[in-house]
Scaffold this active site. Structure first.
Site: not given
Ligand code: SUG
Length: 463
Positions: A25, A175, A266, A384
Site C-alpha cells: 500500500g 500509526e 497515511h 514522516c
Molecule cells: O510505514 N516505509 C514506511 C514509511 C512511513 C512513512 N511515514 C509517514 N507517512 N508518516 C511505512 O510504510 C518501507 C520499508 C521497506 O519496504 O523496506 C516502510 O516501512
C-alpha cells in the site's frame, strides 16, 4: 500567540537502512524493493535536513535508531544459537523475516507516537502515546523500544507521561502522529492554564484522521490496500492523551478510502497542518465539505489551503510527496513549507506550490526543497521523518538536553555516522553477522553521555 515551542524530533536513519518492499500500500516501498541502499548517505541527508530546519528558525531534537537486525524477534520466531547463528540461519531459511527485523523504519518518527502538549491536557503534562503500528509486521516490533526511547528523552514524569502502545489488534491499528494534526490560532495570545482540574483551556483543535471504522462492518473502507489507522484507535488515543474525545475541539475525520487505494497510506501523504493553516488535497477526506466545516467549528481561525485534483492529481501527490512537507508556523505571517526535492521536480506540483506561496489569502510565504531521497525511496518524506512535540519553556528544560540539537551536536552525529555506517547495502548483506555487530557498536556509542546520553535502551545492552 502560543507560548509553546514546537520541537521537531527527527529520527536518525539506522545503519541497516534498506529497501525490502515491506509496506503493502506504500507505492515507493513496493517500487524500490531489492535495490541497493546507501545508509551513510541516508543518515547524512537526515542530519543535513535538521541543520536546514534550524537555519530556518525551528527547534530541533533527535530520536535514535533501533537495534537491527532485531535478534529477540528472530528468537521469538524460533531461531536458536548464538546471535550470529540466529542471523545466518534466518537469512538461509526465512529471508523475508530477516528483512522485516532489519528495517530501519523507526526513522519515520511521525509514526512513533501521538502527542498532546501540556496546554491541552487535563493534568498539565505533555502526553505521548507510543504507536502500536500493528498493520505492518516490521513496524509492529518498534513500540517497546520506542517507549524506552521516549522515556529516556522525556525523562521527567512530573512533566511528561509516556504511554505504552494501545493493545494490538486489527481494530486498534495506531500509526501515531501521521494521522493526527494539532491546529491552533496563532493570532491570539493564549494564557497558560494553571489548574490541572480545569478542562483543557487551550484554543487548539486536535484533528484525528482514520482510514476505517474497524468495528462498523457496514462502513466504507479501502478495497485494495489496508486502512492502517482505525477510528477506534484514534478515539482511544484522544482518551489516553488526556484530551476530551467528546469535546468540540477534538474531531475525527475519515480519510477518503479511494486515496488509500491510490497509495495514500497515511493522512500525512495528502494533508499537512500547522498553526491555523491546513494544506490539503481536494480528495483527502471522505467528505471534503463536512471535513472543513467540522475543523472550522473546532478552530474558527482556520485557513484551509486547498489543492484541486485538476491542479495536482492524487498520483502526482503520491509520487512527489507534496503533502508530506513540514509546515513551519514561525510567526502568524510567516509560514514556511519544507518540501521534498521531488515536489520541485514535478512541474505541476511546483506550480501549485508557487501559487500557494504567491496567494495573499494564506500566510505561507516561502517554500524550501530538501533532498531526503534515500528515505523517500521507502515512502518517507520530510514530515514522516519528524515527530512534533510542542513544549513550554519549562517542559523544554525537562527534556534530556543531549537530544536537543545545536551545531556542535550535529557535527558529532555526522562524525559518528562516518565512523559506523556502511556506504551501501544489498539484500544479501543483511545475512552478514558483521552488520549486526557493527550496528550494535554504533548504537552503543550513540547512547553514551558524549552523544545522546540515553542510558541502556536496547536489549543487547541489558542482556
Ligand atoms: O510505514 N516505509 C514506511 C514509511 C512511513 C512513512 N511515514 C509517514 N507517512 N508518516 C511505512 O510504510 C518501507 C520499508 C521497506 O519496504 O523496506 C516502510 O516501512
Amino acid at each position: 500567540m502560543s507560548h509553546l515551542i514546537e520541537v521537531n524530533f527527527d529520527g536518525l536513519v539506522g545503519p541497516t537502512h534498506n529497501y525490502a518492499g515491506l509496506s503493502y500500500g506504500n507505492v515507493a516501498s513496493t517500487a524500490n524493493v531489492g535495490s541497493t541502499s546507501r545508509p551513510r548517505a541516508a543518515a547524512l541527508q537526515g542530519i543535513a535536513k535538521m541543520r536546514r530546519l534550524m537555519e530556518l528558525g525551528a527547534a530541533q531534537g533527535v530520536l535514535p535508531p533501533q537495534e537491527r537486525p532485531h535478534v529477540p524477534t528472530l528468537r521469538a520466531m524460533g531461531f536458536n544459537g548464538d546471535d550470529s547463528e540466529v542471523v545466518e540461519s534466518a537469512f538461509r531459511i526465512d529471508p523475508v523475516l530477516l528483512a522485516q527485523v532489519s528495517s530501519a523504519s523507526a526513522m519515520w518518527t511521525a509514526n512513533a507516537a501521538t502527542v498532546a502538549p501540556s496546554t491541552d491536557t487535563y493534568d498539565l503534562r505533555t502526553h505521548l502515546l507510543t504507536a502500536n503500528l500493528v498493520s505492518m509486521f516490521h513496524r509492529s516490533i518498534e513500540h517497546p523500544t520506542t517507549g524506552r526511547v521516549l522515556r529516556a528523552v522525556f525523562n521527567n514524569p512530573s512533566r511528561f507521561a509516556v504511554h505504552a502502545a494501545l493493545p494490538p489488534s486489527p481494530a486498534t491499528g495506531d500509526e501515531g502522529a501521521a494521522n493526527h494534526t494539532r491546529l491552533w490560532d496563532d493570532q491570539t495570545r493564549v494564557l497558560a492554564k494553571t489548574s490541572p482540574i480545569d478542562s483543557p483551556a487551550f484554543a487548539a483543535a486536535h484533528v484525528f484522521v482514520y482510514g476505517a471504522a474497524a468495528n462498523d462492518k457496514a462502513a466504507s473502507r479501502p478495497a485494495r490496500f489496508p486502512a492502517r489507522q482505525t477510528l477506534e484507535a484514534s478515539r482511544a488515543a484522544a482518551r489516553v492523551l488526556a484530551i476530551d474525545p467528546e469535546a468540540a475541539h477534538t474531531v475525527f475525520l475519515q480519510q477518503n478510502p479511494a486515496v488509500i487505494d491510490a497509495g495514500v497510506f497515511h493522512n500525512d501523504v495528502i494533508a499537512v497542518g500547522s498553526g491555523r493553516v491546513l494544506l490539503y488535497h481536494q480528495q483527502a477526506f471522505a467528505d471534503e465539505a463536512s471535513a472543513i466545516d467540522t475543523i472550522r467549528a473546532a478552530l474558527p481561525a482556520l485557513v484551509p489551503v486547498r489543492i484541486g485534483a485538476d491542479e495536482v492529481p492524487v498520483a502526482a501527490a503520491v509520487s512527489s510527496y507534496l503533502f508530506n512537507s513540514q509546515l513551519l508556523a514561525l510567526a502568524p505571517d510567516r509560514y514556511i513549507l519544507v518540501a521534498p526535492l521531488e515536489a520541485e521536480h514535478d512541474p505541476r506540483v511546483k506550480a501549485a506550490v508557487d501559487r500557494v506561496v504567491a496567494d495573499a489569502d494564506n500566510p505561507i510565504v516561502q517554500a524550501v526543497y530538501l533532498d531526503v531521497r534515500e528515505s523517500m525511496r521507502n515512502g518517507g518524506g520530510p514530515a514522516c521523518l519528524r515527530l512534533r512535540v510542542p513544549l513550554s519553556e519549562g517542559d523544554m528544560k525537562a527534556v534530556n538536553p543531549a537530544c536537543i540539537m545545536n551545531e556542535r551536536r550535529l557535527r558529532a552525529l555526522e562524525e559518528w555516522v562516518m565512523t559506523y555506517y556502511p556506504e551501501e547495502l544489498t539484500p544479501a548483506d543483511l545475512g552478514d553477522p558483521t552488520l549486526l555487530r557493527e550496528s550494535r557498536d554504533a548504537l552503543d556509542a550513540l547512547t553514551r553521555p558524549s552523544l545522546l546520553d540515553l542510558g541502556s535502551i536496547y536489549e543487547f545492552q541489558t542482556r
